[in-house]
Design an enzyme around this catalytic site. Structure first.
Site, PDB file in Angstrom:
ATOM      1  N   CYS A  49      13.556  10.700   6.731  1.00  0.00           N
ATOM      2  CA  CYS A  49      13.638  10.304   8.137  1.00  0.00           C
ATOM      3  C   CYS A  49      15.064  10.417   8.638  1.00  0.00           C
ATOM      4  CB  CYS A  49      13.143   8.873   8.276  1.00  0.00           C
ATOM      5  SG  CYS A  49      13.935   7.773   7.109  1.00  0.00           S
ATOM      6  N   GLU A  80      10.342  16.494  14.499  1.00  0.00           N
ATOM      7  CA  GLU A  80      10.883  16.224  13.168  1.00  0.00           C
ATOM      8  C   GLU A  80      10.471  17.376  12.240  1.00  0.00           C
ATOM      9  OE1 GLU A  80       9.322  12.577  11.510  1.00  0.00           O
ATOM     10  OE2 GLU A  80      11.159  12.192  10.408  1.00  0.00           O
ATOM     11  N   LYS A 112       0.849  -1.193   0.000  1.00  0.00           N
ATOM     12  CA  LYS A 112       0.000   0.000   0.000  1.00  0.00           C
ATOM     13  C   LYS A 112       0.884   1.241   0.000  1.00  0.00           C
ATOM     14  CE  LYS A 112      -1.606   2.953   2.432  1.00  0.00           C
ATOM     15  NZ  LYS A 112      -1.553   4.168   1.657  1.00  0.00           N
ATOM     16  N   GLU A 172       9.782   1.141  10.486  1.00  0.00           N
ATOM     17  CA  GLU A 172      10.788   2.170  10.153  1.00  0.00           C
ATOM     18  C   GLU A 172      10.085   3.498  10.334  1.00  0.00           C
ATOM     19  OE1 GLU A 172      13.871   1.603   9.436  1.00  0.00           O
ATOM     20  OE2 GLU A 172      13.873  -0.531   8.965  1.00  0.00           O
TER      21      GLU A 172
END
Ligand code: NAP
Length: 490
Positions: free
Chosen positions: A296, A393, A186, A262
């Site tokens: 990331c 982040e 997906k 992850e």
């Protein structure tokens, strides 16, 4: 869908836009479609099938039905399908790069880089497919023998994010195919086209029907949750935000799925007083600006020794200010738009918060342009402790710089986060480098380099950055179970 060149239109038209289920492209049962936008213009450039729960179930059923046959396929055959896929992706690198830039925004040069990096996982795991070993040993007390064998875990659900539309897929698909697992993939709804194109390439390369099924949907949670709770699924591999990852781990508890996560990062970038500053600035540009900061692994905060902080910040600001911002398809563009307005607003909010608390804008610090979601490459100096940008982040082209005096202070600042994906360390002192690397609470460390990603290395994090490794020798293990057979040999 206006404003596209003939070539752009042709590349978009070549992508199958249905659901891939059991080797056949088909419409969603509801007939609904989902819009895909060009983030440089905000215009719809394509539509793809918008799956509902029934379609999700059909995709899992196809994967389950194909599992036994695929597991029994000779490893060499699986390896050669991956190898042909690698070559086909590289043959189409230019078209696939343009497609990626159109749906995701990054410059063509960066998209080409991601295609090559993503394809490399197909090659690496084609080489690993034939090197899956068990072992045979004599029990310590004698009298029996211990045999272990590796077997595919079974049908997998692979969920990927928008920031690396191809590579985050091949990192999972490569080892799953090599290990003999079937799968439902997906992709992110913002960037489904690269994955659909990849699935098409892999089908052409000989992947049998049902091994790789692709579901695109705007009802993500509603379509994924029943699959995760379905007893037929055996493995979930997810790349995305920590927030969603946590929810999926909870859901996976139902069937006690094998899980790889992850998740987000908040990478510290440490520059010690003895660092080669040229290398540190080069490394900072890569660690910060790769993928427009939407990675990331992106360096999120720069902790620099007070003796070199001013010079480092000035040089970094000069390099950032010289970057060309624009539509990723245009010549010479180095920095494309952010993926959407929500992302851009978050970046802007974090910058404003830091400035309100006393940070200095050394370059950038604002939105750019009238259309699209552009943000100026930004360096913030003297960012005080407590600024949100040091804790959250950023996912954008912003480099906040703060200072330290001792190694202990640097390590404490680096570890002062719930995340633990990667840290970057710049020093010429080998003893210091090793001592610091051992104390960092991360899954990866970049030593005098701004890039750690490599298909031959184990990528992954600790703490809120998740668990499991992708790539390297470790990558295929995520898709294998170990079975032990105890043998009596009196
Ligand atoms: P996200 O919102 O978590 O989405 C990631 C994927 O999960 C997308 O396919 C998304 O589908 C799907 N998803 C969302 N809600 C879901 C639900 N309730 N159930 C099942 N699936 C769901 O993250 P993102 O904003 O796309 O990606 C950015 C994040 O990914 C950042 O935090 C970044 O650090 C992380 N990331 C980590 C790595 C790594 O290897 N550690 C690599 C790249 C990115 P929709 O698109 O349809 O919402």
């Amino acid at each position: 869908m206006t404003g596209l060149s003939e070539r752009e239109r042709a590349v978009l038209d070549a992508v199958p836009t249905g659901l891939l289920i059991g080797g056949t492209w088909r419409d969603a049962a509801s007939g609904r479609r989902l819009d895909v936008e060009d983030p440089a213009t905000g215009q719809v450039i394509a539509t793809v099938a918008d799956a509902d729960v029934q379609d999700g179930d059909a995709a899992l059923t196809a994967a389950v039905e194909a599992q036994a046959g695929w597991a029994a396929t000779p490893p060499r055959e699986r390896a050669e399908i991956l190898r042909r896929s690698f070559e086909a992706v590289m043959d189409r690198q230019e078209d696939l790069a343009l497609l990626m830039t159109l749906e995701m925004g990054k410059s063509l040069a960066e998209s080409r880089g991601e295609i090559a990096y993503g394809a490399e996982f197909l090659r690496w795991f084609s080489e690993e497919a034939v090197r899956v070993h068990g072992r045979y040993s004599v029990a310590p007390a004698g009298g029996s023998r211990l045999l272990t064998m590796k077997q595919p875990v079974g049908p997998c659900l692979l969920i990927t994010p928008w920031n690396f539309p191809l590579a985050m897929g091949t990192r999972k698909i490569g080892p799953a195919v090599a290990a003999g697992c079937t799968m439902v993939v997906k992709p992110a709804s913002a960037t489904p086209l690269s994955m659909l194109a990849l699935a098409d390439v892999m089908q052409e390369a000989g992947l049998p029907p049902g091994v790789l099924n692709v579901v695109t949907t705007s009802s993500t949670g509603a379509v994924m949750e029943p699959l995760i709770r379905d007893a037929r699924l055996r493995k979930l591999s997810f790349t995305g935000s920590t927030e969603v990852g946590r929810r999926l781990v909870e859901q996976s508890a139902d069937q006690l799925l094998r899980v790889s996560m992850e998740l987000g990062g908040n990478a510290p970038f440490l520059v010690f007083a003895d660092a080669d500053l040229d290398a540190a600035v080069d490394g900072a540009m890569l660690a910060k600006m790769r993928n427009i900061g939407e990675a990331c692994t992106a360096a999120n905060r720069f902790h620099v020794h007070a003796d070199v902080a001013e010079e480092f910040s000035r040089r970094l600001a000069e390099r950032m200010a010289a970057l060309t911002v624009g539509r990723g398809t245009d010549d010479g563009v180095q920095v494309g738009p952010l993926v959407d307005e929500r992302q851009r607003s978050t970046v802007d909010e974090l910058v404003r918060d830091a400035v309100a608390r006393g940070a200095t804008v050394l370059t950038g610090g604002e939105r750019v342009g009238d259309a699209g979601y552009f943000y100026a490459p930004t360096v913030l100096g003297d960012v005080p402790a407590g600024a949100r940008i040091l804790a959250e982040e950023v996912f954008g082209p912003v480099a906040p710089v703060t200072t330290f005096r001792t190694d202990d202070e640097a390590v404490a600042a680096a570890n002062d986060t719930p995340y633990g994906l990667v840290a970057y360390v710049f020093t010429r002192d080998l003893d210091r480098a090793l001592r610091v690397a051992e104390r960092l609470q991360t899954g990866m460390v970049g030593l005098n380099t701004g890039v750690v990603s490599n298909p031959a290395a184990p990528f992954g994090g600790v703490k809120a950055s998740g668990f499991g490794r992708e790539g390297g020798f470790e990558g295929i293990e995520e898709y294998l179970e170990t079975k032990y057979v105890g043998i009596s040999l009196p």
